[in-house]
Design a protein around this motif. Structure first.
Motif, mmCIF file in Angstrom:
data_model
loop_
_atom_site.group_PDB
_atom_site.id
_atom_site.type_symbol
_atom_site.label_atom_id
_atom_site.label_comp_id
_atom_site.label_asym_id
_atom_site.label_seq_id
_atom_site.Cartn_x
_atom_site.Cartn_y
_atom_site.Cartn_z
ATOM 1 N N GLY A 37 0.865 -1.198 -0.087
ATOM 2 C CA GLY A 37 -0.124 -0.106 0.025
ATOM 3 C C GLY A 37 0.774 1.425 -0.025
ATOM 4 O O GLY A 37 0.379 2.242 -0.114
ATOM 5 N N PHE A 38 2.177 1.114 -0.038
ATOM 6 C CA PHE A 38 2.911 2.255 0.002
ATOM 7 C C PHE A 38 4.216 2.110 -1.130
ATOM 8 O O PHE A 38 4.502 1.115 -1.163
ATOM 9 C CB PHE A 38 3.735 2.548 1.453
ATOM 10 N N ALA A 39 4.372 3.332 -1.767
ATOM 11 C CA ALA A 39 5.147 3.198 -2.923
ATOM 12 C C ALA A 39 6.782 3.485 -2.404
ATOM 13 O O ALA A 39 7.467 2.855 -3.092
ATOM 14 C CB ALA A 39 4.769 4.543 -3.914
ATOM 15 N N THR A 40 6.885 4.076 -1.399
ATOM 16 C CA THR A 40 8.406 4.169 -0.695
ATOM 17 C C THR A 40 8.352 3.949 0.769
ATOM 18 O O THR A 40 7.125 4.299 1.408
ATOM 19 C CB THR A 40 8.785 5.530 -1.223
ATOM 20 N N TRP A 41 9.472 3.753 1.243
ATOM 21 C CA TRP A 41 9.543 4.089 2.806
ATOM 22 C C TRP A 41 9.154 5.366 3.274
ATOM 23 O O TRP A 41 8.682 5.420 4.336
ATOM 24 C CB TRP A 41 11.066 3.458 3.081
ATOM 25 N N ASP A 42 9.560 6.364 2.749
ATOM 26 C CA ASP A 42 9.168 7.719 2.989
ATOM 27 C C ASP A 42 7.648 7.922 3.078
ATOM 28 O O ASP A 42 7.349 8.532 4.078
ATOM 29 C CB ASP A 42 9.550 8.836 1.924
ATOM 30 N N ASP A 43 6.803 7.336 2.062
ATOM 31 C CA ASP A 43 5.423 7.388 2.017
ATOM 32 C C ASP A 43 4.946 6.949 3.365
ATOM 33 O O ASP A 43 4.264 7.289 4.181
ATOM 34 C CB ASP A 43 4.794 6.610 0.992
ATOM 35 N N PHE A 44 5.539 5.368 3.568
ATOM 36 C CA PHE A 44 5.024 4.850 4.830
ATOM 37 C C PHE A 44 5.351 5.650 6.122
ATOM 38 O O PHE A 44 4.805 5.947 7.107
ATOM 39 C CB PHE A 44 5.884 3.538 4.874
ATOM 40 N N ASN A 45 6.660 6.036 6.231
ATOM 41 C CA ASN A 45 7.155 6.888 7.399
ATOM 42 C C ASN A 45 6.226 8.187 7.580
ATOM 43 O O ASN A 45 6.027 8.289 8.704
ATOM 44 C CB ASN A 45 8.637 7.311 7.186
ATOM 45 N N HIS A 46 5.826 8.627 6.620
ATOM 46 C CA HIS A 46 5.141 9.982 6.733
ATOM 47 C C HIS A 46 3.686 9.605 7.268
ATOM 48 O O HIS A 46 3.063 10.679 7.673
ATOM 49 C CB HIS A 46 4.846 10.713 5.443
ATOM 50 N N SER A 47 3.219 8.545 7.120
ATOM 51 C CA SER A 47 1.820 7.841 7.530
ATOM 52 C C SER A 47 1.880 7.641 8.857
ATOM 53 O O SER A 47 0.693 7.529 9.534
ATOM 54 C CB SER A 47 1.510 6.564 6.551
ATOM 55 N N LEU A 48 2.970 7.454 9.587
ATOM 56 C CA LEU A 48 3.056 7.524 11.004
ATOM 57 C C LEU A 48 2.911 8.542 11.870
ATOM 58 O O LEU A 48 3.010 9.591 11.523
ATOM 59 C CB LEU A 48 4.446 6.754 11.609
ATOM 60 N N PRO A 49 2.395 8.313 13.239
ATOM 61 C CA PRO A 49 2.359 9.623 14.002
ATOM 62 C C PRO A 49 3.800 10.139 14.319
ATOM 63 O O PRO A 49 4.820 9.494 14.086
ATOM 64 C CB PRO A 49 1.847 8.994 15.391
ATOM 65 N N PRO A 50 3.657 11.425 14.096
ATOM 66 C CA PRO A 50 5.207 11.965 14.525
ATOM 67 C C PRO A 50 6.170 11.612 15.385
ATOM 68 O O PRO A 50 7.264 11.223 15.105
ATOM 69 C CB PRO A 50 4.778 13.584 14.972
ATOM 70 N N GLU A 51 5.741 10.936 16.498
ATOM 71 C CA GLU A 51 6.418 10.386 17.328
ATOM 72 C C GLU A 51 7.390 9.005 16.922
ATOM 73 O O GLU A 51 8.275 8.546 17.465
ATOM 74 C CB GLU A 51 5.967 10.108 18.886
ATOM 75 N N LYS A 52 6.564 8.560 15.972
ATOM 76 C CA LYS A 52 7.240 7.240 15.561
ATOM 77 C C LYS A 52 7.827 7.313 14.219
ATOM 78 O O LYS A 52 8.493 6.354 13.872
ATOM 79 C CB LYS A 52 5.793 6.044 15.240
ATOM 80 N N GLN A 53 7.715 8.317 13.772
ATOM 81 C CA GLN A 53 8.454 8.788 12.249
ATOM 82 C C GLN A 53 9.892 8.623 12.563
ATOM 83 O O GLN A 53 10.409 9.137 13.634
ATOM 84 C CB GLN A 53 8.018 10.154 11.737
ATOM 85 N N ASP A 54 10.524 7.911 11.638
ATOM 86 C CA ASP A 54 12.085 7.817 11.766
ATOM 87 C C ASP A 54 12.520 7.128 12.834
ATOM 88 O O ASP A 54 13.721 7.148 13.278
ATOM 89 C CB ASP A 54 12.841 9.182 11.566
ATOM 90 N N ALA A 55 11.805 6.202 13.581
ATOM 91 C CA ALA A 55 11.951 5.462 14.903
ATOM 92 C C ALA A 55 12.693 4.119 14.536
ATOM 93 O O ALA A 55 13.174 3.471 15.323
ATOM 94 C CB ALA A 55 10.483 5.166 15.467
ATOM 95 N N GLY A 56 12.674 3.687 13.252
ATOM 96 C CA GLY A 56 13.105 2.327 13.045
ATOM 97 C C GLY A 56 13.528 1.998 11.412
ATOM 98 O O GLY A 56 12.769 2.671 10.645
ATOM 99 N N PHE A 57 14.363 1.217 11.251
ATOM 100 C CA PHE A 57 14.802 0.909 9.648
ATOM 101 C C PHE A 57 15.340 -0.646 9.694
ATOM 102 O O PHE A 57 15.768 -0.945 10.714
ATOM 103 C CB PHE A 57 15.836 1.980 9.158
ATOM 104 N N VAL A 58 15.085 -1.185 8.673
ATOM 105 C CA VAL A 58 15.230 -2.691 8.455
ATOM 106 C C VAL A 58 16.415 -2.771 7.456
ATOM 107 O O VAL A 58 16.180 -2.311 6.155
ATOM 108 C CB VAL A 58 14.050 -3.405 8.307
ATOM 109 N N CYS A 59 17.183 -3.970 7.334
ATOM 110 C CA CYS A 59 17.693 -4.260 6.154
ATOM 111 C C CYS A 59 18.215 -5.778 6.395
ATOM 112 O O CYS A 59 17.967 -6.288 7.346
ATOM 113 C CB CYS A 59 19.092 -3.379 5.901
ATOM 114 N N ARG A 60 18.124 -6.341 5.186
ATOM 115 C CA ARG A 60 18.162 -7.854 5.189
ATOM 116 C C ARG A 60 19.103 -8.236 4.199
ATOM 117 O O ARG A 60 19.579 -7.566 3.307
ATOM 118 C CB ARG A 60 16.734 -8.426 5.136
ATOM 119 N N ASP A 61 19.773 -9.617 4.303
ATOM 120 C CA ASP A 61 20.383 -10.312 3.463
ATOM 121 C C ASP A 61 19.530 -10.654 2.185
ATOM 122 O O ASP A 61 18.401 -11.199 2.335
ATOM 123 C CB ASP A 61 20.887 -11.486 4.179
#
Length: 144
Positions: A37-61
């Protein structure tokens, strides 16, 4: 009792996305696709409440073999030496000058990404060479 098959490595940090992208470069990991439902991680991030924005990020093998890595924002900065650190195994099977040259080449690749060379531990009668480094927020790791 069954054994655990998968685990995640979690980093406490000030800037989760920045640190995650650094480790993607170090390990050849990738950022997974954003949630449905989100084109980018930025779109997802901006959908979160302000206190949860930029609170986590993931990377994987990308092969699915290595552990998932999660980076979570915490309010306090790093104060003391890590109790656990990653050994980035770039010199496996190599010895002597060939091993040292491989470790030094990887160190030279990582420094422009923001890593810090702390010290080189040269081979002795018991151990092969390794290089102690820090990531972009000061977390220790070794090139081994």
């Amino acid at each position: 009792m069954s054994s655990i098959k998968h685990f995640q490595v979690t980093f406490d940090c000030a800037e989760p996305e920045r640190v995650a992208r650094f480790w993607c470069e170090v390990l050849g990991y990738v950022v997974p696709p954003p949630p449905e439902g989100f084109a980018t991680w930025d779109d997802f991030n901006h959908s979160l409440p302000p206190e949860k924005q930029d609170a986590g990020f993931v990377c994987r093998d990308p092969s699915g073999v290595g552990p998932r890595m999660y980076f979570q924002r915490v309010p306090e900065g790093k104060v003391v030496k890590n109790r656990v650190h990653l050994d980035v195994r770039v010199g496996t099977g190599l010895v002597g000058a060939e091993r040292l040259a491989t470790l030094q080449a990887e160190c030279a690749r990582l420094v422009p990404l923001g890593a810090v060379h702390v010290r080189t531990l040269f081979a002795d009668e018991e151990n092969e060479s390794c290089i102690v480094m820090q990531d972009i927020e000061g977390n220790e790791f070794c090139l081994d």
